[in-house]
Enzyme design. Sequence first.
Site, PDB file in Angstrom:
ATOM      1  N   HIS A   1       0.881  -1.179   0.000  1.00  0.00           N
ATOM      2  CA  HIS A   1       0.000   0.000   0.000  1.00  0.00           C
ATOM      3  C   HIS A   1       0.917   1.227   0.000  1.00  0.00           C
ATOM      4  O   HIS A   1       2.057   1.164   0.468  1.00  0.00           O
ATOM      5  CB  HIS A   1      -0.815  -0.062   1.299  1.00  0.00           C
ATOM      6  CG  HIS A   1      -1.859   0.998   1.456  1.00  0.00           C
ATOM      7  ND1 HIS A   1      -1.566   2.265   1.885  1.00  0.00           N
ATOM      8  CD2 HIS A   1      -3.200   0.970   1.290  1.00  0.00           C
ATOM      9  CE1 HIS A   1      -2.672   2.970   1.965  1.00  0.00           C
ATOM     10  NE2 HIS A   1      -3.689   2.210   1.609  1.00  0.00           N
TER      11      HIS A   1
ATOM     12  N   ASP B   1       3.378  -4.289   7.778  1.00  0.00           N
ATOM     13  CA  ASP B   1       2.166  -3.499   7.604  1.00  0.00           C
ATOM     14  C   ASP B   1       0.995  -4.483   7.767  1.00  0.00           C
ATOM     15  O   ASP B   1       0.703  -5.269   6.868  1.00  0.00           O
ATOM     16  CB  ASP B   1       2.160  -2.865   6.213  1.00  0.00           C
ATOM     17  CG  ASP B   1       0.831  -2.191   5.898  1.00  0.00           C
ATOM     18  OD1 ASP B   1      -0.105  -2.312   6.714  1.00  0.00           O
ATOM     19  OD2 ASP B   1       0.719  -1.561   4.823  1.00  0.00           O
TER      20      ASP B   1
ATOM     21  N   GLN C   1      -4.392  -4.681   6.957  1.00  0.00           N
ATOM     22  CA  GLN C   1      -5.454  -5.603   6.558  1.00  0.00           C
ATOM     23  C   GLN C   1      -5.419  -6.865   7.413  1.00  0.00           C
ATOM     24  O   GLN C   1      -6.458  -7.416   7.761  1.00  0.00           O
ATOM     25  CB  GLN C   1      -5.306  -5.983   5.079  1.00  0.00           C
ATOM     26  CG  GLN C   1      -5.510  -4.832   4.113  1.00  0.00           C
ATOM     27  CD  GLN C   1      -6.935  -4.307   4.097  1.00  0.00           C
ATOM     28  OE1 GLN C   1      -7.891  -5.041   4.310  1.00  0.00           O
ATOM     29  NE2 GLN C   1      -7.093  -3.017   3.864  1.00  0.00           N
TER      30      GLN C   1
ATOM     31  N   LYS D   1     -10.004  -0.440  10.814  1.00  0.00           N
ATOM     32  CA  LYS D   1     -10.154  -1.625   9.950  1.00  0.00           C
ATOM     33  C   LYS D   1     -10.661  -2.822  10.752  1.00  0.00           C
ATOM     34  O   LYS D   1     -10.898  -3.882  10.210  1.00  0.00           O
ATOM     35  CB  LYS D   1      -8.812  -2.002   9.320  1.00  0.00           C
ATOM     36  CG  LYS D   1      -8.132  -0.868   8.576  1.00  0.00           C
ATOM     37  CD  LYS D   1      -8.204  -1.046   7.106  1.00  0.00           C
ATOM     38  CE  LYS D   1      -7.332  -0.012   6.406  1.00  0.00           C
ATOM     39  NZ  LYS D   1      -7.853   0.339   5.105  1.00  0.00           N
TER      40      LYS D   1
ATOM     41  N   CYS E   1      -4.941   2.860  -3.404  1.00  0.00           N
ATOM     42  CA  CYS E   1      -3.681   3.362  -2.820  1.00  0.00           C
ATOM     43  C   CYS E   1      -2.563   2.341  -3.013  1.00  0.00           C
ATOM     44  O   CYS E   1      -1.745   2.111  -2.097  1.00  0.00           O
ATOM     45  CB  CYS E   1      -3.830   3.703  -1.339  1.00  0.00           C
ATOM     46  SG  CYS E   1      -5.046   4.951  -1.022  1.00  0.00           S
TER      47      CYS E   1
HETATM   48  C1  LIG Z   1      -2.399  -2.673   3.524  1.00  0.00           C
HETATM   49  C2  LIG Z   1      -2.667  -1.285   4.015  1.00  0.00           C
HETATM   50  N1  LIG Z   1      -1.671  -0.573   4.569  1.00  0.00           N
HETATM   51  C3  LIG Z   1      -1.848   0.649   5.047  1.00  0.00           C
HETATM   52  C4  LIG Z   1      -3.074   1.257   5.002  1.00  0.00           C
HETATM   53  C5  LIG Z   1      -3.223   2.646   5.542  1.00  0.00           C
HETATM   54  O1  LIG Z   1      -4.094   2.673   6.634  1.00  0.00           O
HETATM   55  P1  LIG Z   1      -4.549   4.059   7.266  1.00  0.00           P
HETATM   56  O2  LIG Z   1      -5.052   4.888   6.113  1.00  0.00           O
HETATM   57  O3  LIG Z   1      -5.622   3.686   8.227  1.00  0.00           O
HETATM   58  O4  LIG Z   1      -3.367   4.672   7.913  1.00  0.00           O
HETATM   59  C6  LIG Z   1      -4.157   0.577   4.435  1.00  0.00           C
HETATM   60  C7  LIG Z   1      -5.478   1.201   4.305  1.00  0.00           C
HETATM   61  O5  LIG Z   1      -6.249   0.893   3.427  1.00  0.00           O
HETATM   62  C8  LIG Z   1      -3.945  -0.735   3.938  1.00  0.00           C
HETATM   63  O6  LIG Z   1      -4.941  -1.435   3.395  1.00  0.00           O
END
Ligand SMILES: Cc1ncc(COP(=O)(O)O)c(C=O)c1O
Length: 398
Positions: free
Chosen positions: A115, A193, A196, A219, A356
């Site tokens: 992401h 990360d 998810q 999430k 993203c």
């Molecule tokens: C795999 C992954 N990493 C990071 C993020 C970023 O999360 P946040 O926008 O809550 O900081 C997301 C959000 O969709 C995600 O799906």
Amino acid sequence: MFNPEKFRQAFPYFKQADAVVYLDNAATTLKPQALIDATVEFYQSAGSVHRSQYDEKQTALYEQARSKVRRLINAESEQAVIWTSGTTQAINTVANGLLPHLQVGDEIVISEADHHANFVTWHQIAQKCGAKLHILPILDNWLIDENALLACLNARTKLVALNVVSNVTGTQQPIAHFIQLIRQHSQALILLDAAQAISHIRLDMQQLDADFIAFSAHKIYGPNGLGVLAGKLTALEQLQPLQYGGKMVASASKQGIHFAELPYRLEAGTPNIAAVIGFNAVLNWLENEPFEAAEQYAVELAEQAKVRLKKYPNCRLFQSPQASSVLSFVFDGIACSDLATLLAEQNIALRTGVHCAMPYLARLGVSSTLRLSFAPYNTEQDLNLFFTALENALNLLE
Ligand SMILES: Cc1ncc(COP(=O)(O)O)c(C=O)c1O
């Protein structure tokens, strides 16, 4: 036994007359009544946390939430839980915190599956410090190429930051295996990360030998504006704080500053107390739900969706190798945005776009996908409503 009806009833959203068929759970989940009640209760009370004698009750709830997060990810005493505003801030806390230790010639490893929260952050940090950035390719089954990982690990590898579960295809990386390889072939710090992953798999910090993991509360049925950076004390202690200010110092004088112990050293300023206390209530509620069975239920809905989508000859599915509650697809010859608009007009909420994750989409060879992501409060009726709406939309477009 998982009771989907009981689970669904915990979410007041479904009582609204204009509730949509919500199939965008990878973006953010709906909020249970427990969160709303705890948030209202907090805003009807007075005070802050860790500030005064009278705020003991709030402080106790606030720290209870931290303990509950520790339990959620099975953190041990040598690991700490830091509140952040989300996964993005958690990753940025690590990235900026390590910046003073990184230099030209160091190497950082990320992957195409990331992401932007991970991809863009480390890309920028590598540019700032002159480190070499390795971007691991993903194979045709959407798993990170293990050989490429092995080939780039060396004594100069300072950090490996990887996605555990993809927000595009739901693919789960064999992260425990990758961590073993990274430990065998480098001294790198490892960041996961888990934005998810947190709602799909049981993360066990004691078994996973990662240095840092990052996730967002929203999430996993929690509030917006709250995330977690959990990690080994030895790794967190290396981070230069992202922010300076109140409550993060043990002492401050004209002569100098002494930072407070972890976790407070990395939590400058008044925290998002309402969110933390709300998340405490969510985790309390969630502890009584069978995590694995609930996930299995959502995965089965997604699997049914895959079977039904495969019946359309022009539908291309980007499936993860494992069963997953997240799936991306396109209809050849039809713009994803057109389809999503017609679905939205029929009260179907699903995601379209680049998620993203532009490098991932480039790897898939498409400029956007439609994404369905199921949660345990979804039903077979949701699935049927989606397919009726899809049929109507395709009839208009084809
Ligand atoms: C795999 C992954 N990493 C990071 C993020 C970023 O999360 P946040 O926008 O809550 O900081 C997301 C959000 O969709 C995600 O799906």
